[in-house]
Design a protein around this motif. Structure first.
Motif, PDB file in Angstrom:
ATOM      1  N   SER A 125      21.857 -78.389  57.207  1.00 41.68           N
ATOM      2  CA  SER A 125      21.609 -79.205  56.016  1.00 41.68           C
ATOM      3  C   SER A 125      21.814 -78.355  54.773  1.00 41.68           C
ATOM      4  O   SER A 125      21.908 -77.123  54.850  1.00 41.68           O
ATOM      5  N   THR A 126      21.891 -79.025  53.632  1.00 45.32           N
ATOM      6  CA  THR A 126      21.975 -78.326  52.357  1.00 45.32           C
ATOM      7  C   THR A 126      20.911 -78.886  51.416  1.00 45.32           C
ATOM      8  O   THR A 126      20.370 -79.969  51.658  1.00 45.32           O
ATOM      9  N   ASP A 127      20.636 -78.167  50.350  1.00 48.57           N
ATOM     10  CA  ASP A 127      19.729 -78.698  49.343  1.00 48.57           C
ATOM     11  C   ASP A 127      20.532 -79.554  48.366  1.00 48.57           C
ATOM     12  O   ASP A 127      21.758 -79.588  48.414  1.00 48.57           O
ATOM     13  N   ASN A 128      19.826 -80.251  47.500  1.00 50.54           N
ATOM     14  CA  ASN A 128      20.517 -81.175  46.594  1.00 50.54           C
ATOM     15  C   ASN A 128      21.469 -80.445  45.659  1.00 50.54           C
ATOM     16  O   ASN A 128      22.513 -80.973  45.289  1.00 50.54           O
ATOM     17  N   ALA A 129      21.113 -79.261  45.261  1.00 45.75           N
ATOM     18  CA  ALA A 129      21.967 -78.500  44.354  1.00 45.75           C
ATOM     19  C   ALA A 129      23.115 -77.829  45.083  1.00 45.75           C
ATOM     20  O   ALA A 129      24.003 -77.262  44.451  1.00 45.75           O
ATOM     21  N   LYS A 130      23.086 -77.889  46.420  1.00 46.54           N
ATOM     22  CA  LYS A 130      24.113 -77.266  47.263  1.00 46.54           C
ATOM     23  C   LYS A 130      24.255 -75.786  46.978  1.00 46.54           C
ATOM     24  O   LYS A 130      25.356 -75.237  46.957  1.00 46.54           O
ATOM     25  N   THR A 131      23.124 -75.109  46.759  1.00 48.04           N
ATOM     26  CA  THR A 131      23.134 -73.660  46.647  1.00 48.04           C
ATOM     27  C   THR A 131      22.530 -73.013  47.874  1.00 48.04           C
ATOM     28  O   THR A 131      22.535 -71.795  47.991  1.00 48.04           O
ATOM     29  N   MET A 132      21.955 -73.824  48.755  1.00 50.39           N
ATOM     30  CA  MET A 132      21.352 -73.329  49.982  1.00 50.39           C
ATOM     31  C   MET A 132      21.875 -74.134  51.165  1.00 50.39           C
ATOM     32  O   MET A 132      22.047 -75.347  51.079  1.00 50.39           O
ATOM     33  N   VAL A 133      22.111 -73.451  52.260  1.00 52.69           N
ATOM     34  CA  VAL A 133      22.466 -74.095  53.522  1.00 52.69           C
ATOM     35  C   VAL A 133      21.452 -73.638  54.556  1.00 52.69           C
ATOM     36  O   VAL A 133      21.128 -72.446  54.618  1.00 52.69           O
ATOM     37  N   TYR A 134      20.967 -74.575  55.337  1.00 58.00           N
ATOM     38  CA  TYR A 134      19.938 -74.269  56.312  1.00 58.00           C
ATOM     39  C   TYR A 134      20.422 -74.561  57.727  1.00 58.00           C
ATOM     40  O   TYR A 134      21.268 -75.424  57.944  1.00 58.00           O
ATOM     41  N   LEU A 135      19.846 -73.851  58.668  1.00 55.83           N
ATOM     42  CA  LEU A 135      20.054 -74.158  60.082  1.00 55.83           C
ATOM     43  C   LEU A 135      18.682 -74.190  60.731  1.00 55.83           C
ATOM     44  O   LEU A 135      18.062 -73.149  60.934  1.00 55.83           O
ATOM     45  N   GLN A 136      18.197 -75.386  60.990  1.00 50.21           N
ATOM     46  CA  GLN A 136      16.935 -75.558  61.695  1.00 50.21           C
ATOM     47  C   GLN A 136      17.210 -75.482  63.182  1.00 50.21           C
ATOM     48  O   GLN A 136      18.005 -76.258  63.709  1.00 50.21           O
ATOM     49  N   MET A 137      16.566 -74.542  63.843  1.00 53.53           N
ATOM     50  CA  MET A 137      16.799 -74.327  65.268  1.00 53.53           C
ATOM     51  C   MET A 137      15.506 -74.586  66.025  1.00 53.53           C
ATOM     52  O   MET A 137      14.500 -73.908  65.791  1.00 53.53           O
ATOM     53  N   ASN A 138      15.518 -75.568  66.883  1.00 51.97           N
ATOM     54  CA  ASN A 138      14.358 -75.921  67.708  1.00 51.97           C
ATOM     55  C   ASN A 138      14.638 -75.637  69.173  1.00 51.97           C
ATOM     56  O   ASN A 138      15.786 -75.499  69.585  1.00 51.97           O
ATOM     57  N   SER A 139      13.576 -75.584  69.947  1.00 48.83           N
ATOM     58  CA  SER A 139      13.694 -75.370  71.392  1.00 48.83           C
ATOM     59  C   SER A 139      14.609 -74.191  71.709  1.00 48.83           C
ATOM     60  O   SER A 139      15.524 -74.296  72.537  1.00 48.83           O
ATOM     61  N   LEU A 140      14.360 -73.079  71.055  1.00 45.46           N
ATOM     62  CA  LEU A 140      15.225 -71.923  71.217  1.00 45.46           C
ATOM     63  C   LEU A 140      15.190 -71.383  72.631  1.00 45.46           C
ATOM     64  O   LEU A 140      14.158 -71.435  73.320  1.00 45.46           O
TER      65      LEU A 140
END
Length: 125
Positions: A71-86
């Motif tokens: 996902s990204t934030d609204n300003a598109k200055t951050m990109v995230y990777l949420q990792m579950n069940s690693l």
């Protein structure tokens, strides 16, 4: 020029979650397609997930589907990777990548221009 800095890696147990972040700066970053890749010791760098610059299309490797979310934030200055069940096999250095043209994917790893320095994710069993 685009600068990418990843953070959020660490040592976790199998089944835990982590959220990786990629801070981006530079001109017209909001128009860049973004991706996450990973590289385990002795293995080639592989695609994990990507999101187009509009933020309305996402793509995942089979190993990430159902467990990871980009996902990204609204300003598109951050990109995230949420990792579950690693899982232990998720252990790798995770890299953020940016492309003004193609969306990062499994076939264009070598052609992506901008990369971060990576963040280590270690999953113990």
């Amino acid at each position: 020029q685009v600068q990418l800095v990843e953070s959020g890696g660490g040592l976790v147990q199998a089944g835990d979650s982590l959220r990786l972040s990629c801070a981006a700066s530079g001109r017209t970053f909001s128009r860049y397609n973004m991706g996450w890749f990973r590289q385990a010791p002795g293995k080639e760098r592989e695609f994990v997930a990507a999101i187009n610059w509009r933020g309305d299309s996402t793509y995942y490797a089979d190993s990430a589907k159902g467990r990871f979310t980009i996902s990204t934030d609204n300003a598109k200055t951050m990109v995230y990777l949420q990792m579950n069940s690693l899982k232990p096999e998720d252990t790798a250095v995770y890299y953020c990548a940016a492309s003004a043209g193609v969306v990062p994917g499994p076939t264009n790893v070598g052609g992506l221009r901008y990369w971060g320095q990576g963040t280590q994710v270690t999953v113990s069993s």
